[in-house]
Write a protein that holds these residues in place. Structure first.
Motif, mmCIF file in Angstrom:
data_model
loop_
_atom_site.group_PDB
_atom_site.id
_atom_site.type_symbol
_atom_site.label_atom_id
_atom_site.label_comp_id
_atom_site.label_asym_id
_atom_site.label_seq_id
_atom_site.Cartn_x
_atom_site.Cartn_y
_atom_site.Cartn_z
ATOM 1 N N ILE A 130 -84.061 -62.401 61.646
ATOM 2 C CA ILE A 130 -83.774 -61.268 62.589
ATOM 3 C C ILE A 130 -83.495 -59.990 61.764
ATOM 4 O O ILE A 130 -82.628 -60.384 60.576
ATOM 5 N N ARG A 131 -83.785 -58.981 62.147
ATOM 6 C CA ARG A 131 -83.350 -57.888 61.417
ATOM 7 C C ARG A 131 -82.823 -57.095 62.251
ATOM 8 O O ARG A 131 -83.067 -56.806 63.391
ATOM 9 N N TYR A 132 -81.667 -56.222 61.736
ATOM 10 C CA TYR A 132 -80.897 -55.225 62.434
ATOM 11 C C TYR A 132 -80.681 -54.089 61.775
ATOM 12 O O TYR A 132 -80.505 -54.184 60.575
ATOM 13 N N SER A 133 -81.028 -52.788 62.469
ATOM 14 C CA SER A 133 -80.836 -51.532 61.763
ATOM 15 C C SER A 133 -79.657 -50.738 62.563
ATOM 16 O O SER A 133 -79.752 -50.538 63.808
ATOM 17 N N ILE A 134 -78.770 -49.973 61.793
ATOM 18 C CA ILE A 134 -77.787 -49.266 62.530
ATOM 19 C C ILE A 134 -78.034 -47.765 62.166
ATOM 20 O O ILE A 134 -77.672 -47.400 60.999
ATOM 21 N N LYS B 200 -86.838 -54.202 69.581
ATOM 22 C CA LYS B 200 -86.263 -53.238 70.603
ATOM 23 C C LYS B 200 -85.480 -52.336 69.659
ATOM 24 O O LYS B 200 -84.627 -52.223 68.839
ATOM 25 N N ARG B 201 -85.750 -50.780 69.964
ATOM 26 C CA ARG B 201 -85.440 -49.791 69.289
ATOM 27 C C ARG B 201 -84.788 -48.900 70.199
ATOM 28 O O ARG B 201 -85.271 -48.510 71.368
ATOM 29 N N GLY B 202 -84.018 -47.912 69.460
ATOM 30 C CA GLY B 202 -83.623 -46.604 70.337
ATOM 31 C C GLY B 202 -82.277 -46.754 71.090
ATOM 32 O O GLY B 202 -81.875 -46.079 71.743
ATOM 33 N N PHE B 203 -81.763 -47.969 71.273
ATOM 34 C CA PHE B 203 -80.683 -48.392 72.285
ATOM 35 C C PHE B 203 -79.340 -47.931 71.207
ATOM 36 O O PHE B 203 -79.469 -47.911 70.274
ATOM 37 N N SER B 204 -78.306 -47.556 71.961
ATOM 38 C CA SER B 204 -77.010 -46.973 71.215
ATOM 39 C C SER B 204 -75.833 -47.713 71.864
ATOM 40 O O SER B 204 -75.952 -48.219 72.933
ATOM 41 N N GLN C 78 -77.396 -45.144 66.888
ATOM 42 C CA GLN C 78 -78.636 -45.702 67.296
ATOM 43 C C GLN C 78 -79.126 -46.862 66.432
ATOM 44 O O GLN C 78 -78.712 -47.065 65.186
ATOM 45 N N ASN C 79 -79.630 -47.861 67.218
ATOM 46 C CA ASN C 79 -79.782 -49.282 66.940
ATOM 47 C C ASN C 79 -81.291 -49.811 67.077
ATOM 48 O O ASN C 79 -81.855 -49.316 67.844
ATOM 49 N N GLU C 80 -81.615 -50.615 66.130
ATOM 50 C CA GLU C 80 -82.880 -51.323 66.305
ATOM 51 C C GLU C 80 -82.788 -52.810 65.896
ATOM 52 O O GLU C 80 -82.283 -53.088 65.049
ATOM 53 N N ILE C 81 -83.064 -53.693 66.692
ATOM 54 C CA ILE C 81 -83.089 -54.974 66.310
ATOM 55 C C ILE C 81 -84.649 -55.754 66.630
ATOM 56 O O ILE C 81 -85.443 -55.170 67.097
ATOM 57 N N GLU C 82 -85.022 -56.442 65.642
ATOM 58 C CA GLU C 82 -86.300 -57.248 65.661
ATOM 59 C C GLU C 82 -86.034 -58.893 65.141
ATOM 60 O O GLU C 82 -85.272 -59.189 64.319
ATOM 61 N N PHE C 83 -86.526 -59.715 66.283
ATOM 62 C CA PHE C 83 -86.949 -61.018 65.892
ATOM 63 C C PHE C 83 -88.381 -61.364 65.432
ATOM 64 O O PHE C 83 -89.245 -60.726 66.234
ATOM 65 N N GLN C 84 -88.385 -62.289 64.707
ATOM 66 C CA GLN C 84 -89.727 -62.802 64.395
ATOM 67 C C GLN C 84 -89.546 -64.442 63.858
ATOM 68 O O GLN C 84 -88.787 -64.694 63.325
#
Length: 357
Positions: free
Chosen positions: A309-313, A254-258, A267-273
């Motif tokens: 899980i990866r999280y980007s700010i 999920k990307r582009g949420f704030s 702006q944030n991005e989160i990824e589960f794998q």
């Protein structure tokens, strides 16, 4: 040398079947040459080896496929039956020199016959629908195939939440025969049969962004292969190795949420794998002279599980956290592996700082 052929056909919209055949053969010759101190060249022994391989149809011992008897037991039973029909050379009670010579020659011919029988039985008994006669059956390749079905997302069960879905199934079989050429004819050395479904079934799916609120993908597959090996010259042992593997891969991004933080709109991005695999290898050796269905076992089961899980700010901070678990479980019947497991936990944080004046 290699000959290949293939054809494909659309079965219904989105579904296709590809059929393929191939056959190969090769030749290798080694000659020993020696040179003495006077430069005189002497040619020694010449070793000529040949190999041939072809696509092969052998079916596993499952359900209705069991009727084809394409397994070790079928090879052993047919070999024993054909061997029992051969007259065994007998040495007279009080043999003369001529009797011993005749017996020795008969014994050589007998051993050559049973080697040939074992070689033929291995190739023929492990093959399904083996109805082609003589040399035609030895060289003519059998069919392998791949089935692909795209557009599964249009089915009623999937249409509401998947944007794409596909199913794949592949069968690959191969027979390889290696032998030496001698003045008395060909001498079989090694023979192998490889058959497998790689995959037996594989389902790939992609979710609808509006349903999951982001990019969601998944894949699940099951592979099974079997290798048979016969050292023909030894006339004593066949090995069978079965490899089964199930894998699962899930990914969500999920990307582009704030959200506001300290007056800033980040702006944030989160990824589960998640990656999971379960595999089992089992290798058995069967003695042809003292056959036991359970064989000499060497097997193990391996499990691997890695969620992360990866999280980007705002492309400035990246954080990754994961757990990795790997385990090896030896078979109780016998294994060269030892029981062990490893668990790893990791956290990684990256900061990107830039500035100027």
């Amino acid at each position: 040398n290699n000959l290949q052929g293939s054809t494909s056909r659309t079965l219904w919209p989105g579904a296709s079947l590809n059929l393929n055949w191939n056959t190969k053969w090769g030749y290798n010759q080694n000659t020993t040459i020696t040179t003495d101190g006077d430069g005189i060249v002497t040619q020694g022994d010449v070793l000529s080896t040949f190999s041939r391989s072809r696509s092969y149809l052998s079916l596993p011992d499952w359900f209705i496929f069991s009727a084809f008897d394409n397994d070790i037991e079928g090879v052993v039973d047919e070999y024993a039956r054909r061997k029992s029909e051969l007259p065994v050379p007998q040495l007279p009670a009080n043999p003369t020199g001529a009797d011993s010579i005749t017996y020795g020659q008969a014994l050589v011919a007998y051993n050559k016959q049973i080697t040939s029988i074992l070689s033929e039985t291995f190739e023929q008994q492990l093959e399904a629908l083996n109805w082609l006669p003589g040399n035609l059956g030895k060289y003519l390749p059998r069919v392998n195939w791949q089935f692909t079905w795209n557009g599964l997302e249009k089915l009623p069960f999937f249409t509401g939440w998947l944007s794409s879905a596909s199913l794949r199934h592949t069968y690959t079989g191969k027979f390889t025969y290696n032998y030496r050429a001698t003045p008395d004819g060909e001498v079989p050395e090694t023979q192998t049969v490889t058959r497998g479904f790689s995959p037996l079934a594989q389902l790939n799916v992609t979710g609808k962004d509006e349903v999951f609120g982001g990019s969601a993908t998944g894949s699940i597959s099951y592979n099974t292969t079997t290798d048979f090996v016969l050292v023909t010259a030894a006339r004593s042992e066949i090995s069978k190795e079965v490899k089964n593997e199930a894998t699962l891969q899930l990914n969500y991004r999920k990307r582009g949420f704030s959200f506001p933080l300290f007056g800033l709109k980040l702006q944030n991005e989160i990824e589960f794998q998640t990656n999971f695999s379960y595999s089992r290898n089992n290798r058995k050796r069967f003695n042809l002279t003292d056959f036991k269905p359970e064989g000499n076992n060497n097997g193990s089961t391996k499990i691997s599980f890695r969620p992360s899980i990866r999280y980007s700010i705002s492309n400035a901070v990246d954080g990754l956290a994961f757990i990795s678990y790997d385990a090896t479980i030896p078979d109780e019947e016998g294994s060269r592996e030892i029981s062990r497991s490893t668990t790893k936990v990791g956290i990684e944080i990256r900061l990107r700082i830039s500035g100027g004046r």
